[in-house]
Enzyme design. Structure first.
Site, PDB file in Angstrom:
ATOM      1  N   THR A 132       0.697  -1.401  -0.160  1.00  0.00           N
ATOM      2  CA  THR A 132       0.369   0.612  -0.199  1.00  0.00           C
ATOM      3  C   THR A 132       1.178   0.965  -0.328  1.00  0.00           C
ATOM      4  OG1 THR A 132      -1.406   1.313   1.624  1.00  0.00           O
ATOM      5  CG2 THR A 132      -0.539  -0.858   2.402  1.00  0.00           C
ATOM      6  N   ASP A 133       0.614   2.541  -0.511  1.00  0.00           N
ATOM      7  CA  ASP A 133       0.927   3.375  -0.716  1.00  0.00           C
ATOM      8  C   ASP A 133       1.009   4.263   0.758  1.00  0.00           C
ATOM      9  OD1 ASP A 133      -1.671   4.322  -0.158  1.00  0.00           O
ATOM     10  OD2 ASP A 133      -1.479   6.026  -1.825  1.00  0.00           O
ATOM     11  N   TYR A 157      -1.935  -0.581  11.485  1.00  0.00           N
ATOM     12  CA  TYR A 157      -1.584  -1.345   9.385  1.00  0.00           C
ATOM     13  C   TYR A 157      -0.582  -0.604   9.109  1.00  0.00           C
ATOM     14  CZ  TYR A 157      -3.206  -1.347   4.880  1.00  0.00           C
ATOM     15  OH  TYR A 157      -3.343  -1.688   3.665  1.00  0.00           O
ATOM     16  N   LYS A 161       2.493  -3.540   7.381  1.00  0.00           N
ATOM     17  CA  LYS A 161       2.326  -3.744   5.257  1.00  0.00           C
ATOM     18  C   LYS A 161       4.153  -3.347   5.436  1.00  0.00           C
ATOM     19  CE  LYS A 161       0.218  -4.259   2.490  1.00  0.00           C
ATOM     20  NZ  LYS A 161      -0.539  -6.099   2.414  1.00  0.00           N
TER      21      LYS A 161
HETATM   22  P1  NAD Z   1     -10.202  -7.580   2.280  1.00  0.00           P
HETATM   23  O1  NAD Z   1     -10.007  -6.573   3.383  1.00  0.00           O
HETATM   24  O2  NAD Z   1     -10.730  -6.832   1.249  1.00  0.00           O
HETATM   25  O3  NAD Z   1      -9.265  -8.851   1.950  1.00  0.00           O
HETATM   26  C1  NAD Z   1      -8.702  -9.555   2.275  1.00  0.00           C
HETATM   27  C2  NAD Z   1      -8.442 -10.878   2.231  1.00  0.00           C
HETATM   28  O4  NAD Z   1      -7.652 -12.173   2.963  1.00  0.00           O
HETATM   29  C3  NAD Z   1     -10.325 -11.550   3.208  1.00  0.00           C
HETATM   30  O5  NAD Z   1     -10.742 -12.145   1.776  1.00  0.00           O
HETATM   31  C4  NAD Z   1      -9.722 -12.034   3.889  1.00  0.00           C
HETATM   32  O6  NAD Z   1     -10.349 -13.478   4.420  1.00  0.00           O
HETATM   33  C5  NAD Z   1      -7.856 -12.892   3.941  1.00  0.00           C
HETATM   34  N1  NAD Z   1      -6.990 -13.113   4.765  1.00  0.00           N
HETATM   35  C6  NAD Z   1      -6.922 -12.023   6.411  1.00  0.00           C
HETATM   36  N2  NAD Z   1      -6.381 -12.695   7.054  1.00  0.00           N
HETATM   37  C7  NAD Z   1      -6.065 -13.837   6.344  1.00  0.00           C
HETATM   38  C8  NAD Z   1      -5.249 -14.723   6.809  1.00  0.00           C
HETATM   39  N3  NAD Z   1      -4.608 -15.012   8.138  1.00  0.00           N
HETATM   40  N4  NAD Z   1      -5.265 -15.370   5.642  1.00  0.00           N
HETATM   41  C9  NAD Z   1      -5.297 -15.932   4.882  1.00  0.00           C
HETATM   42  N5  NAD Z   1      -6.000 -15.279   4.321  1.00  0.00           N
HETATM   43  C10 NAD Z   1      -6.833 -13.929   5.183  1.00  0.00           C
HETATM   44  O7  NAD Z   1      -8.457  -6.394   1.725  1.00  0.00           O
HETATM   45  P2  NAD Z   1      -8.065  -5.424   0.221  1.00  0.00           P
HETATM   46  O8  NAD Z   1      -8.979  -4.637   0.347  1.00  0.00           O
HETATM   47  O9  NAD Z   1      -9.129  -6.606  -0.706  1.00  0.00           O
HETATM   48  O10 NAD Z   1      -6.642  -6.014  -0.339  1.00  0.00           O
HETATM   49  C11 NAD Z   1      -6.082  -6.512  -0.524  1.00  0.00           C
HETATM   50  C12 NAD Z   1      -4.819  -6.580  -0.311  1.00  0.00           C
HETATM   51  O11 NAD Z   1      -4.187  -5.753  -0.887  1.00  0.00           O
HETATM   52  C13 NAD Z   1      -3.693  -5.686   1.344  1.00  0.00           C
HETATM   53  O12 NAD Z   1      -2.949  -6.242   0.823  1.00  0.00           O
HETATM   54  C14 NAD Z   1      -3.950  -4.549   0.900  1.00  0.00           C
HETATM   55  O13 NAD Z   1      -3.186  -4.117   2.388  1.00  0.00           O
HETATM   56  C15 NAD Z   1      -3.739  -4.082  -0.488  1.00  0.00           C
HETATM   57  N6  NAD Z   1      -3.978  -2.629  -0.375  1.00  0.00           N
HETATM   58  C16 NAD Z   1      -4.856  -2.214  -0.371  1.00  0.00           C
HETATM   59  C17 NAD Z   1      -5.485  -1.225  -0.997  1.00  0.00           C
HETATM   60  C18 NAD Z   1      -7.112  -1.006  -0.937  1.00  0.00           C
HETATM   61  O14 NAD Z   1      -7.834   0.275  -1.087  1.00  0.00           O
HETATM   62  N7  NAD Z   1      -8.292  -1.816  -0.471  1.00  0.00           N
HETATM   63  C19 NAD Z   1      -5.043  -0.058  -1.443  1.00  0.00           C
HETATM   64  C20 NAD Z   1      -3.977  -0.732  -1.441  1.00  0.00           C
HETATM   65  C21 NAD Z   1      -2.993  -1.604  -1.105  1.00  0.00           C
HETATM   66  O1  DAU Z   2      -3.985   3.611   0.804  1.00  0.00           O
HETATM   67  C1  DAU Z   2      -4.230   2.605   0.450  1.00  0.00           C
HETATM   68  C2  DAU Z   2      -5.142   1.979   1.516  1.00  0.00           C
HETATM   69  O2  DAU Z   2      -6.531   2.604   1.185  1.00  0.00           O
HETATM   70  C3  DAU Z   2      -4.830   0.702   1.681  1.00  0.00           C
HETATM   71  O3  DAU Z   2      -3.722   0.187   1.668  1.00  0.00           O
HETATM   72  C4  DAU Z   2      -6.554   0.033   2.782  1.00  0.00           C
HETATM   73  O4  DAU Z   2      -5.494  -1.667   2.488  1.00  0.00           O
HETATM   74  C5  DAU Z   2      -7.009   0.995   2.484  1.00  0.00           C
HETATM   75  O5  DAU Z   2      -8.419   0.349   3.427  1.00  0.00           O
HETATM   76  C6  DAU Z   2      -7.658   2.189   2.757  1.00  0.00           C
HETATM   77  O6  DAU Z   2      -7.616   2.849   3.217  1.00  0.00           O
HETATM   78  P1  DAU Z   2      -7.994   4.497   3.939  1.00  0.00           P
HETATM   79  O7  DAU Z   2      -7.384   4.306   5.312  1.00  0.00           O
HETATM   80  O8  DAU Z   2      -7.737   5.648   3.357  1.00  0.00           O
HETATM   81  O9  DAU Z   2      -9.066   4.015   3.761  1.00  0.00           O
HETATM   82  P2  DAU Z   2     -11.095   4.313   4.031  1.00  0.00           P
HETATM   83  O10 DAU Z   2     -12.497   4.096   2.859  1.00  0.00           O
HETATM   84  O11 DAU Z   2     -10.989   3.742   5.480  1.00  0.00           O
HETATM   85  O12 DAU Z   2     -10.951   5.777   4.148  1.00  0.00           O
HETATM   86  C7  DAU Z   2     -10.866   6.599   2.587  1.00  0.00           C
HETATM   87  C8  DAU Z   2     -10.549   8.306   3.626  1.00  0.00           C
HETATM   88  O13 DAU Z   2     -12.308   8.797   4.515  1.00  0.00           O
HETATM   89  C9  DAU Z   2      -9.755   8.834   5.127  1.00  0.00           C
HETATM   90  O14 DAU Z   2      -9.154   9.467   4.714  1.00  0.00           O
HETATM   91  C10 DAU Z   2     -10.683   7.654   6.144  1.00  0.00           C
HETATM   92  C11 DAU Z   2     -12.576   8.783   5.871  1.00  0.00           C
HETATM   93  N1  DAU Z   2     -13.418   8.260   6.195  1.00  0.00           N
HETATM   94  C12 DAU Z   2     -13.760   6.987   6.442  1.00  0.00           C
HETATM   95  C13 DAU Z   2     -14.472   5.948   7.195  1.00  0.00           C
HETATM   96  C14 DAU Z   2     -14.235   4.971   7.167  1.00  0.00           C
HETATM   97  C15 DAU Z   2     -14.077   9.286   7.136  1.00  0.00           C
HETATM   98  O15 DAU Z   2     -14.090   9.940   6.495  1.00  0.00           O
HETATM   99  N2  DAU Z   2     -15.614   8.398   7.868  1.00  0.00           N
HETATM  100  C16 DAU Z   2     -15.572   6.907   7.828  1.00  0.00           C
HETATM  101  O16 DAU Z   2     -16.716   6.457   8.591  1.00  0.00           O
END
Ligand code: NAD
Ligand code: DAU
Length: 351
Positions: A132-133, A157, A161
């Site tokens: 992640t960034d 978190y 990472k």
């Molecule tokens: P998510 O929370 O939607 O999914 C995570 C998955 O991992 C789930 O299916 C969960 O069951 C599985 N998991 C959790 N713990 C586990 C374990 N101990 N063993 C096996 N499986 C397990 O997450 P996401 O948003 O899809 O993110 C996926 C990856 O991408 C993560 O590594 C996250 O850090 C990274 N990432 C996410 C974002 C974002 O915006 N969502 C951005 C950049 C990087």
């Molecule tokens: O930047 C990449 C990351 O983006 C990933 O690594 C993470 O897994 C992913 O969850 C996401 O993190 P953020 O914290 O940026 O995402 P989130 O959707 O939780 O929040 C986005 C923005 O909105 C953040 O500035 C917090 C704000 N927010 C979030 C929630 C859930 C609110 O203002 N109210 C809320 O209820």
């Protein structure tokens, strides 16, 4: 089968799009999805490909070393795309330990198993770690994260990472493991668990609940459509240079409150509500502890590769995303059952 690829966390948000992309695009690959199915993992996300001949699901917890070793013994993996993680910042603030177990220990278990399995021949192997960034910390109003920006994680978190990223690079440096790391910005799209900003707010607008904006809503995120991320992962899995890091982003920065007003406007149009109706639900609440101000990505390194650029224009991508949630209310009901209500109360009603 030409290759056997392990995708961890394939039942989650991004993982399910990556699994679908690989299963459909590479019929000659066997795709093994290993997922613990935590609250965030949902096999319904993959219902359309679950019977594909080149797809296998394994329920597995990567924190359990024996389980991970057994997976590598059962299959001869040619490559790993590692997405499994605890991924929600707010949950990491409330209970950090699970983030250390899955994100750090789980990653090290996979690295050890890959090292053991590939020790005699690492040619043509790939351990691709998805990060992640957020590991780069928080930006002021100017500047972009590059691949050389020093790490400065500021939440449990992002610290977990960052720890996993360091282990992955250390295994390349120390043992010659063929690794690639990519650090991506905020993804949006179908199948995202409704604890994250966009699906949470879409669902709250639908059900007439308050929209809890942290602080003044001035934090800035860069948004990328999830399928654009899946395509970048495909490119780097096949052509990323071993030992290197790639930033992935959408050149699409939004201040939270501006994004929320746009979401409200689109929701009003789609639900046939009066203009301004959804925005009345906006409620400013206590800020997230240690809330990072701004993330922004310089993605020029990956964009130098022919074949990748974000394809989704944000307004269209957001509109398509909202339509998916409106058409999949049953999916939403299913994921909202179980522990979700308890989480919602602790996060929003007892603060
Ligand atoms: P998510 O929370 O939607 O999914 C995570 C998955 O991992 C789930 O299916 C969960 O069951 C599985 N998991 C959790 N713990 C586990 C374990 N101990 N063993 C096996 N499986 C397990 O997450 P996401 O948003 O899809 O993110 C996926 C990856 O991408 C993560 O590594 C996250 O850090 C990274 N990432 C996410 C974002 C974002 O915006 N969502 C951005 C950049 C990087
Ligand atoms: O930047 C990449 C990351 O983006 C990933 O690594 C993470 O897994 C992913 O969850 C996401 O993190 P953020 O914290 O940026 O995402 P989130 O959707 O939780 O929040 C986005 C923005 O909105 C953040 O500035 C917090 C704000 N927010 C979030 C929630 C859930 C609110 O203002 N109210 C809320 O209820």
């Amino acid at each position: 089968m030409k290759k056997t690829v392990l995708i961890t966390g394939g039942a989650g948000f991004i993982g399910s799009h990556v699994v679908r992309h690989f299963v459909n695009k590479y019929p000659s690959y066997r795709v093994v999805n290993a997922d613990k199915l935590t609250y965030a993992g949902n096999l319904q996300n993959l219902a359309d490909i679950e019977n594909a001949g080149n797809y296998v699901f394994e329920k597995a917890d990567i924190v359990d070393e024996k389980v991970v070793d057994a997976l590598f013994e059962k299959y001869s993996f040619d490559g790993v795309i590692h997405l499994a993680a605890e991924s929600h910042v707010d949950r990491s603030i409330a209970s950090p330990n699970e983030f250390v177990f899955t994100n750090v220990i789980g990653t090290v278990n996979l690295l050890n198993a890959a090292r053991k399995a590939w020790k005699d021949n690492m040619d043509d192997k790939m351990f691709y770690h998805i990060s992640t960034d957020e590991v780069y910390g928080s930006l002021g109003s100017k500047g972009l994260f590059t691949e050389d920006t020093p790490y400065d994680p500021r939440s449990p978190y992002s610290a977990s990472k960052a720890g996993s990223d360091h282990f992955v690079r250390a295994y390349h440096n120390t043992y010659g493991l063929p690794v690639v790391v990519s650090n991506c910005s905020n993804n949006y799209g179908p199948n995202q668990f409704p604890e994250k900003l966009l699906p949470l707010f879409i669902n709250n607008i639908l059900t007439g609940k308050e929209l809890p904006v942290y602080g003044k809503g001035e934090n800035i995120r860069d948004w990328l459509y999830v399928e654009d991320h899946a395509k970048a992962i495909d490119l780097l899995f096949h052509s990323g240079r071993h030992g290197e890091t790639y930033n992935i982003g959408g050149h699409n920065e939004w201040k939270n409150i501006d994004l929320i007003y746009l979401l409200c406007e689109l929701m009003d149009e789609k639900l046939g509500r009066e203009k301004g109706e959804s925005a009345k639900l906006i409620t400013y609440v206590k800020d997230r502890a240690g809330h990072d101000k701004r993330y922004a990505i310089d993605a020029s390194k990956i964009q130098d590769y022919p074949g990748w650029t974000p394809e989704h224009n944000f307004r269209e991508g957001l509109s398509k995303t909202i339509d998916w949630y409106l058409e999949n209310t049953e999916w939403m009901q299913n994921v909202l059952s179980g522990d979700y209500e308890k989480y919602y109360e602790q996060q929003y009603l007892e603060r």
